[in-house]
Enzyme design. Structure first.
Site, PDB file in Angstrom:
ATOM      1  CG  HIS A 186      -1.724   1.221   1.427  1.00  0.00           C
ATOM      2  ND1 HIS A 186      -3.072   1.290   1.159  1.00  0.00           N
ATOM      3  CD2 HIS A 186      -1.382   2.459   1.882  1.00  0.00           C
ATOM      4  CE1 HIS A 186      -3.520   2.498   1.416  1.00  0.00           C
ATOM      5  NE2 HIS A 186      -2.511   3.231   1.879  1.00  0.00           N
ATOM      6  CD  GLU A 187       1.676   3.577   3.748  1.00  0.00           C
ATOM      7  OE1 GLU A 187       1.953   4.646   3.153  1.00  0.00           O
ATOM      8  OE2 GLU A 187       0.646   3.429   4.431  1.00  0.00           O
TER       9      GLU A 187
ATOM     10  CG  HIS B  58       0.376   6.373  -0.483  1.00  0.00           C
ATOM     11  ND1 HIS B  58      -0.671   6.907  -1.194  1.00  0.00           N
ATOM     12  CD2 HIS B  58      -0.176   5.718   0.576  1.00  0.00           C
ATOM     13  CE1 HIS B  58      -1.811   6.590  -0.606  1.00  0.00           C
ATOM     14  NE2 HIS B  58      -1.547   5.863   0.474  1.00  0.00           N
TER      15      HIS B  58
END
Length: 434
Positions: free
Chosen positions: A24-25, A28
């Site tokens: 997920h990170e 980003h």
């Protein structure tokens, strides 16, 4: 042996959880760097740092509590109207806004003026914030499709598992035949356990859902073609109307609810069946719909959670679970008496479900979630577009920091709900088996 398998299952789930957070990170991080935003930190977990290493501008690390992760981007919020970052206010709400603004610039270095998050165009900020949840969605789809098409899942088939002896309404909740009961249409037609129904009233039957719909929509004479001992046999049945369990639209039944529909009178067999691409897409669509419905219905489940946690109430199978509850289920999966490949498939399904939940939850348009930042960037685009249309000055970046008091309230609600789920997971957990 069972205890060791349970521990192994918990460890495997935690590893899957950490990978999902890191994945997920990474969404980003990669998009932020793509658009030239400086990212001082990329961390998996919270609390004390267990390991870290700096490469380029970014410190990469793992923290002690595997309950989330984050990246730190410079300039998440624009300066205040006066251009100052360190102004203080005696108002607690205003103080929250200023604290958030100051934190966004606390690691500002010379040359960072052109590497701030808020200075990027709204569409770039939307991509950066959407990339994290999108990575979870991609991972969920890949795992779900791989399991459905590669391993297969336990599926109700068109093969006959058992034939009912007589006509009994499902609402009667008994398999015993009253003295006056008539033979079931299936028994009267000569249907036998092991028969595979290949067509119904001239229509080919690809799956149980199609057959169930055909039976329920039919009363009166019907023709069935079955495969028995390698040969096809035609049977003639006279279906009747009867009380049957109501379906939920996702292949299951609604407990305690019944409808009047066509009735044949047999129980289908189930088994591990690999799904086609189309069937897998249909199932994935159903899972997403169920996920959205569960998210919408989440507030209504709080009373049941409270009763389960503090009053010894029943913990339902569809009750919300936290990381602790999911890890416990992961341990239970590995201790089940099922083939090893099905343990792996079930664990993968659990991890995929966690990723789908992460995607849906993070897309809520509420700060501090990713969806809240996306909503802020989209609103900024709308404001700037309207200003151009009416030929007014550019209103500039939308100051998301002004919403931080609301974000703190939302975060407080999330924390309270998380603690409630944690207590329920510990004292009255969801169980795969009785």
């Amino acid at each position: 042996m069972t205890a060791w398998m349970t521990i192994l299952g918990i460890v495997v789930f935690v590893v899957g959880l950490l990978f999902s957070i890191a994945w997920h990170e990474l969404g980003h991080l990669s998009t932020a760097k793509l658009f030239g935003i400086r990212v001082p930190q990329y961390m998996v977990g919270f609390g004390p740092t267990l390991f870290s290493r700096k490469k380029g501008d970014t410190e990469y690390g793992i923290k002690a509590v595997p309950l989330g992760g984050y990246i730190r981007m410079i300039g998440m919020f624009p300066p205040g109207d006066d251009g100052r970052l360190q102004a203080r206010s005696t108002s607690p709400w205003r103080g929250m806004i200023e604290d958030a603004r100051s934190a966004a610039f606390e690691e500002l270095q010379p040359g960072d003026e052109k590497r701030l998050f808020y200075t990027r165009k709204p569409w770039k900020r939307v991509i950066v914030m959407f990339a994290g949840p999108f990575m979870n969605l991609v991972l969920a789809v890949v795992i779900f499709m791989s399991v459905l098409m590669g391993f297969g899942i336990n599926t109700t088939t068109t093969q006959v598992g058992a034939v009912q002896d007589c006509v009994v309404a499902a609402s009667a909740k008994t398999d015993k035949c009253p003295a006056s009961a008539k033979d079931s249409p299936a028994k009267a037609a000569g249907l036998k356990a092991g028969d595979k129904i290949v067509s119904f009233n001239g229509r080919a039957i690809p799956d149980w859902g199609t057959l169930q719909d055909q039976i329920r929509d039919t009363t009166g004479p019907a023709t069935l073609v079955v495969e028995r001992d390698g040969a096809r046999k035609t049977l003639h049945a006279d279906l009747i109307e009867n009380k049957v369990a109501k379906t939920d639209g996702h292949g299951g039944y609604v407990p305690g609810q019944y409808v009047s529909a066509g009735f044949l009178g047999f129980t289908p067999a189930s088994g591990i069946v690999q799904q086609s691409f189309g069937q897998s897409v249909d199932r994935m669509t159903g899972m997403v719909q169920q996920g959205v419905e569960s998210l919408v219905n989440l507030p209504g489940k709080v009373p049941d959670l409270w009763n389960a946690a503090f009053n010894g109430g029943e913990r339902k199978q569809d009750s919300p679970m936290g990381v602790v509850g999911a890890a416990r289920v992961g341990g239970e999966v590995f201790s089940l008496d099922i083939p090893p490949q099905q343990r792996v498939a079930t664990m993968l399904f659990l991890v995929a479900g966690f990723n789908l939940s992460l995607f849906l939850f993070n897309m809520l348009p509420l700060l501090p979630l990713d969806g809240g930042h996306i909503a802020g960037a989209l609103w900024e685009s709308v404001r700037r577009f309207l200003a151009r249309v009416v030929r007014r000055p550019d209103p500039g970046p939308f100051d998301v920091a002004k919403l931080m008091p609301v974000a703190y309230v939302v975060a407080g609600i999330f924390i309270c709900f998380t603690l409630l789920v944690l207590v329920a997971d510990v004292v009255n957990p969801v169980k795969l088996t009785g």
